[in-house]
Structures are given as structure tokens and as C-alpha cells.
Motif scaffolding. Structure first.
Motif, PDB file in Angstrom:
ATOM      1  N   GLY A   1       1.172  -7.542 -15.878  1.00  0.00           N
ATOM      2  CA  GLY A   1      -0.153  -7.145 -15.360  1.00  0.00           C
ATOM      3  C   GLY A   1      -1.425  -8.172 -15.383  1.00  0.00           C
ATOM      4  N   LEU A   2      -1.075  -9.321 -15.180  1.00  0.00           N
ATOM      5  CA  LEU A   2      -2.114 -10.204 -15.143  1.00  0.00           C
ATOM      6  C   LEU A   2      -3.214 -10.073 -13.963  1.00  0.00           C
ATOM      7  CD1 LEU A   2      -0.112 -13.671 -15.895  1.00  0.00           C
ATOM      8  CD2 LEU A   2      -1.379 -12.215 -17.560  1.00  0.00           C
ATOM      9  N   PRO A   3      -4.283 -10.447 -14.117  1.00  0.00           N
ATOM     10  CA  PRO A   3      -5.299 -10.258 -12.912  1.00  0.00           C
ATOM     11  C   PRO A   3      -4.903 -11.243 -11.890  1.00  0.00           C
ATOM     12  CG  PRO A   3      -6.453 -11.351 -14.859  1.00  0.00           C
ATOM     13  CD  PRO A   3      -5.069 -10.903 -15.343  1.00  0.00           C
ATOM     14  N   ALA A   4      -5.055 -10.812 -10.497  1.00  0.00           N
ATOM     15  CA  ALA A   4      -5.143 -11.687  -9.596  1.00  0.00           C
ATOM     16  C   ALA A   4      -6.369 -12.838  -9.606  1.00  0.00           C
ATOM     17  CB  ALA A   4      -4.893 -11.157  -8.401  1.00  0.00           C
ATOM     18  N   LYS A   5      -6.158 -14.056  -8.970  1.00  0.00           N
ATOM     19  CA  LYS A   5      -7.241 -14.917  -9.096  1.00  0.00           C
ATOM     20  C   LYS A   5      -7.673 -15.385  -7.726  1.00  0.00           C
ATOM     21  CE  LYS A   5      -5.085 -17.137 -12.164  1.00  0.00           C
ATOM     22  NZ  LYS A   5      -4.639 -18.347 -13.216  1.00  0.00           N
ATOM     23  N   GLY A   6      -8.830 -14.987  -7.261  1.00  0.00           N
ATOM     24  CA  GLY A   6      -9.330 -15.587  -5.998  1.00  0.00           C
ATOM     25  C   GLY A   6      -9.045 -14.581  -4.621  1.00  0.00           C
ATOM     26  N   PHE A   7      -8.047 -14.004  -4.835  1.00  0.00           N
ATOM     27  CA  PHE A   7      -7.471 -13.176  -3.503  1.00  0.00           C
ATOM     28  C   PHE A   7      -6.535 -12.125  -4.114  1.00  0.00           C
ATOM     29  CE2 PHE A   7      -4.208 -16.318  -3.640  1.00  0.00           C
ATOM     30  CZ  PHE A   7      -3.094 -15.582  -3.403  1.00  0.00           C
ATOM     31  N   THR A   8      -6.305 -10.864  -3.218  1.00  0.00           N
ATOM     32  CA  THR A   8      -5.396  -9.899  -3.764  1.00  0.00           C
ATOM     33  C   THR A   8      -4.083  -9.924  -2.982  1.00  0.00           C
ATOM     34  OG1 THR A   8      -7.205  -8.287  -3.994  1.00  0.00           O
ATOM     35  CG2 THR A   8      -5.034  -7.378  -3.619  1.00  0.00           C
ATOM     36  N   PRO A   9      -2.825 -10.332  -3.641  1.00  0.00           N
ATOM     37  CA  PRO A   9      -1.724 -10.549  -2.982  1.00  0.00           C
ATOM     38  C   PRO A   9      -1.307  -9.370  -2.011  1.00  0.00           C
ATOM     39  CG  PRO A   9      -1.532 -10.231  -5.252  1.00  0.00           C
ATOM     40  CD  PRO A   9      -2.747 -10.391  -4.958  1.00  0.00           C
ATOM     41  N   THR A  10      -0.388  -9.648  -0.979  1.00  0.00           N
ATOM     42  CA  THR A  10       0.088  -8.497  -0.315  1.00  0.00           C
ATOM     43  C   THR A  10       0.543  -7.298  -0.843  1.00  0.00           C
ATOM     44  OG1 THR A  10       0.558 -10.367   1.287  1.00  0.00           O
ATOM     45  CG2 THR A  10       1.124  -8.151   1.939  1.00  0.00           C
ATOM     46  N   TYR A  11       1.454  -7.665  -1.793  1.00  0.00           N
ATOM     47  CA  TYR A  11       1.940  -6.586  -2.861  1.00  0.00           C
ATOM     48  C   TYR A  11       1.934  -7.186  -4.175  1.00  0.00           C
ATOM     49  CZ  TYR A  11       3.923  -5.243   1.847  1.00  0.00           C
ATOM     50  OH  TYR A  11       3.893  -5.122   3.129  1.00  0.00           O
ATOM     51  N   THR A  12       1.788  -6.291  -5.316  1.00  0.00           N
ATOM     52  CA  THR A  12       2.166  -6.670  -6.660  1.00  0.00           C
ATOM     53  C   THR A  12       3.095  -5.322  -7.078  1.00  0.00           C
ATOM     54  OG1 THR A  12       0.002  -7.728  -6.851  1.00  0.00           O
ATOM     55  CG2 THR A  12       1.137  -7.223  -8.758  1.00  0.00           C
ATOM     56  N   VAL A  13       3.840  -6.010  -8.086  1.00  0.00           N
ATOM     57  CA  VAL A  13       4.749  -4.953  -8.538  1.00  0.00           C
ATOM     58  C   VAL A  13       4.827  -5.408 -10.079  1.00  0.00           C
ATOM     59  CG1 VAL A  13       6.199  -4.228  -6.671  1.00  0.00           C
ATOM     60  CG2 VAL A  13       7.113  -6.221  -8.146  1.00  0.00           C
ATOM     61  N   ARG A  14       5.475  -4.536 -10.995  1.00  0.00           N
ATOM     62  CA  ARG A  14       5.573  -4.800 -12.380  1.00  0.00           C
ATOM     63  C   ARG A  14       6.964  -5.146 -12.670  1.00  0.00           C
ATOM     64  NH1 ARG A  14       1.020  -3.488 -15.594  1.00  0.00           N
ATOM     65  NH2 ARG A  14       2.083  -4.068 -17.516  1.00  0.00           N
ATOM     66  N   SER A  15       8.094  -4.722 -11.970  1.00  0.00           N
ATOM     67  CA  SER A  15       9.511  -4.896 -12.004  1.00  0.00           C
ATOM     68  C   SER A  15      10.118  -4.963 -10.564  1.00  0.00           C
ATOM     69  CB  SER A  15      10.033  -3.486 -12.783  1.00  0.00           C
ATOM     70  OG  SER A  15      10.101  -2.362 -11.825  1.00  0.00           O
ATOM     71  N   LEU A  16      11.286  -5.514 -10.693  1.00  0.00           N
ATOM     72  CA  LEU A  16      12.112  -5.787  -9.557  1.00  0.00           C
ATOM     73  C   LEU A  16      12.515  -4.329  -8.878  1.00  0.00           C
ATOM     74  CD1 LEU A  16      14.582  -8.649 -10.617  1.00  0.00           C
ATOM     75  CD2 LEU A  16      12.462  -8.783  -9.083  1.00  0.00           C
ATOM     76  N   GLU A  17      12.781  -3.152  -9.811  1.00  0.00           N
ATOM     77  CA  GLU A  17      12.853  -1.871  -9.144  1.00  0.00           C
ATOM     78  C   GLU A  17      11.702  -1.512  -8.139  1.00  0.00           C
ATOM     79  OE1 GLU A  17      14.658   1.764  -8.640  1.00  0.00           O
ATOM     80  OE2 GLU A  17      15.545  -0.160  -9.498  1.00  0.00           O
ATOM     81  N   GLU A  18      10.521  -1.662  -8.307  1.00  0.00           N
ATOM     82  CA  GLU A  18       9.608  -1.341  -7.635  1.00  0.00           C
ATOM     83  C   GLU A  18       9.585  -1.695  -6.191  1.00  0.00           C
ATOM     84  OE1 GLU A  18       5.537  -1.237  -9.463  1.00  0.00           O
ATOM     85  OE2 GLU A  18       6.379  -2.052 -11.372  1.00  0.00           O
ATOM     86  N   ILE A  19      10.209  -3.063  -6.142  1.00  0.00           N
ATOM     87  CA  ILE A  19      10.350  -3.467  -4.793  1.00  0.00           C
ATOM     88  C   ILE A  19      11.169  -2.570  -3.944  1.00  0.00           C
ATOM     89  CG2 ILE A  19      11.089  -5.417  -3.297  1.00  0.00           C
ATOM     90  CD1 ILE A  19      10.727  -6.966  -6.020  1.00  0.00           C
ATOM     91  N   LYS A  20      11.853  -1.752  -4.250  1.00  0.00           N
ATOM     92  CA  LYS A  20      12.701  -1.025  -3.406  1.00  0.00           C
ATOM     93  C   LYS A  20      11.863   0.329  -2.841  1.00  0.00           C
ATOM     94  CE  LYS A  20      16.620  -0.947  -6.134  1.00  0.00           C
ATOM     95  NZ  LYS A  20      17.644  -0.400  -7.053  1.00  0.00           N
ATOM     96  N   SER A  21      10.488   0.318  -3.153  1.00  0.00           N
ATOM     97  CA  SER A  21       9.521   1.500  -2.728  1.00  0.00           C
ATOM     98  C   SER A  21       8.706   0.576  -1.592  1.00  0.00           C
ATOM     99  CB  SER A  21       8.861   1.982  -3.621  1.00  0.00           C
ATOM    100  OG  SER A  21       8.096   1.089  -4.365  1.00  0.00           O
ATOM    101  N   ILE A  22       8.709  -0.603  -1.539  1.00  0.00           N
ATOM    102  CA  ILE A  22       8.158  -1.386  -0.696  1.00  0.00           C
ATOM    103  C   ILE A  22       8.839  -1.967   0.561  1.00  0.00           C
ATOM    104  CG2 ILE A  22       6.631  -3.695  -0.172  1.00  0.00           C
ATOM    105  CD1 ILE A  22       6.066  -3.265  -3.335  1.00  0.00           C
ATOM    106  N   LEU A  23       9.850  -2.369   0.494  1.00  0.00           N
ATOM    107  CA  LEU A  23      10.840  -2.754   1.366  1.00  0.00           C
ATOM    108  C   LEU A  23      11.879  -1.865   1.757  1.00  0.00           C
ATOM    109  CD1 LEU A  23      11.200  -6.388   0.135  1.00  0.00           C
ATOM    110  CD2 LEU A  23       9.675  -5.838   2.016  1.00  0.00           C
TER     111      LEU A  23
END
Length: 231
Positions: free
Chosen positions: A209-231
Motif C-alpha cells: 500500500g505504498l503511495p504513488a509518486k507524481g501520478f496515479t497509475p491506471t490501476y493499483t492492486v494489493r494482490s494478484l487475485e484482485e487483477i481478476k476483477s479488472i481484466l
């Protein structure tokens, strides 16, 4: 929602558990080469090695040092207090370490499940700064190889992530469109900043849960499992 066709996925600490696999190898190395003749414990050794190694990798990504400097200096720094500075002796220990890493198979939790989910719908590629002589073996021995069409290495592109050139090289060599490609990785500097500067969408695996620096990435997840809800 954007329909991606190509996924560029980092290998180390995104799919292959670099931290734990390498720590196991270093502990084996510590015992095999009797590093306890100088260091009080393996943890004392590791607490010096790991940040020093990470600093060298950062310098390598920034083209401040070359590959040979990285692989020699990460162990020469640790061996110098034991009176070992000869380049050939240092390289022999480095090669021992690298060969041990190729036999480690621990993956980031959910890696295989995610790849099984993604494979039917996307073209999957590894995009890595790692060294050719170990990355292919790691991919094969850990069971990851069948999921990927190709592995693109910084050694092939002659430039490392986060530089735009490696992303352009990867797009060209996978026949992928920038607008239909997503970069998935754990390293803010190498994977996410690099893809952002290359105008490629980014998915940041950020378990701490580190802070983004300079811009917000398109997506951020805490685990690989969460990627299934995006793709």
C-alpha cells in the motif's frame, strides 16, 4: 472499458517470489562458503547484502553501472572484509548464487491462478530486466513458461526498464499496439513509471500500500487475485 490484447508482465516479485527465493539461496551460499568466519549470523549478512544489492540494481536501471559491475560488486562488497577481492573468485560465488536461483520455484501467491485466468483472453509476455542465463530457467522450472508467448529482456533491447526504449522494443517485437497493452509489475520505478512515460497503461502490484509518486497509475492492486476483477 479498454479491451487490452497484450499484457506485459514483470517476472521478479510480480510472479516469481524473488525476495524469498533469493534469501534461501543466499542462506545456502552463506553456509556453503563459510561466511560465518566474518559475519555473526546469516541475518547480519543479509541485512547488509540486500539494500546494497537493491542500490546496485537501481544504478543499473539508470544506466549508471553496467551488468558486470552489478554482478561483481554485489558480492565483492560482502567478501572484501574476508580478504576476497579477486574478480574471478567473486564471479565464481556469484555464478553459484545464480545457479541456485534457477532451481527455486516459490511464486507470488495467486500467480498460477491468475495466469490460468488470463491466458484464454490475452497475449502474455514477460518484460524483465533480469539476466538471460537465469530468467529462462526460472520461468521454466517454476512452471510459468507455458503461459507466455515470449520473454523480452533488457539485454535484448540493450536498455533497461524504466527507459522508454525497452517498452518500444517490446511493442515492436510482440506486434502490440500501445493503446491495447497493459504493463503489470511491482516496481514503481521500473514497471509503472516506465510504462507511464511510454504511454502504456499500468497495473501496479502494491501489496504494501505504498503511495504513488507524481501520478496515479491506471490501476493499483494489493494482490494478484484482485487483477481478476479488472481484466
Amino acid at each position: 472499458m479498454i479491451r487490452y490484447k497484450s499484457l506485459f508482465i514483470d517476472l521478479d516479485d510480480t510472479l516469481w517470489d524473488t525476495y524469498h527465493n533469493n534469501k534461501e539461496c543466499l542462506e545456502e551460499l552463506y553456509a556453503a562458503h563459510h561466511f560465518d568466519r566474518y559475519y555473526a549470523s546469516f541475518e547480519a549478512f543479509f541485512d547488509i547484502y540486500w539494500p546494497h544489492n537493491n542500490l546496485l540494481w537501481e544504478q543499473y536501471r539508470n544506466n549508471e553501472i553496467d551488468r558486470m559491475t552489478l554482478i561483481v560488486e554485489r558480492f565483492r562488497y560482502m567478501l572484501r572484509p574476508m580478504g576476497i577481492e579477486d574478480k574471478d573468485a567473486v564471479l565464481a560465488i556469484n555464478n553459484d548464487f545464480l545457479q541456485r536461483t534457477t532451481r527455486k520455484t516459490r511464486l507470488v501467491p495467486g500467480a498460477i491462478e491468475l495466469l490460468e485466468y488470463l491466458r484464454p483472453s490475452y497475449r502474455l509476455y514477460i518484460l524483465s530486466n533480469g539476466f538471460r542465463e537465469v530468467q529462462f530457467k526460472k520461468l521454466s522450472n517454476s512452471g510459468l513458461a507455458p503461459y507466455f508467448e515470449k520473454m523480452i529482456l533488457s539485454e535484448d533491447a540493450c536498455i533497461q526498464k524504466p527507459h522508454k526504449g525497452i517498452f518500444d522494443f517490446a511493442l515492436k517485437n510482440t506486434n502490440s499496439r500501445r493503446s491495447e497493452t497493459l504493463m503489470i509489475g511491482d516496481s514503481w520505478e521500473a514497471d509503472i513509471v516506465g510504462a507511464h512515460n511510454s504511454r502504456i497503461d499500468q497495473l501496479w502490484l502494491n501489496p504494501e500500500g505504498l503511495p504513488a509518486k507524481g501520478f496515479t497509475p491506471t490501476y493499483t492492486v494489493r494482490s494478484l487475485e484482485e487483477i481478476k476483477s479488472i481484466l
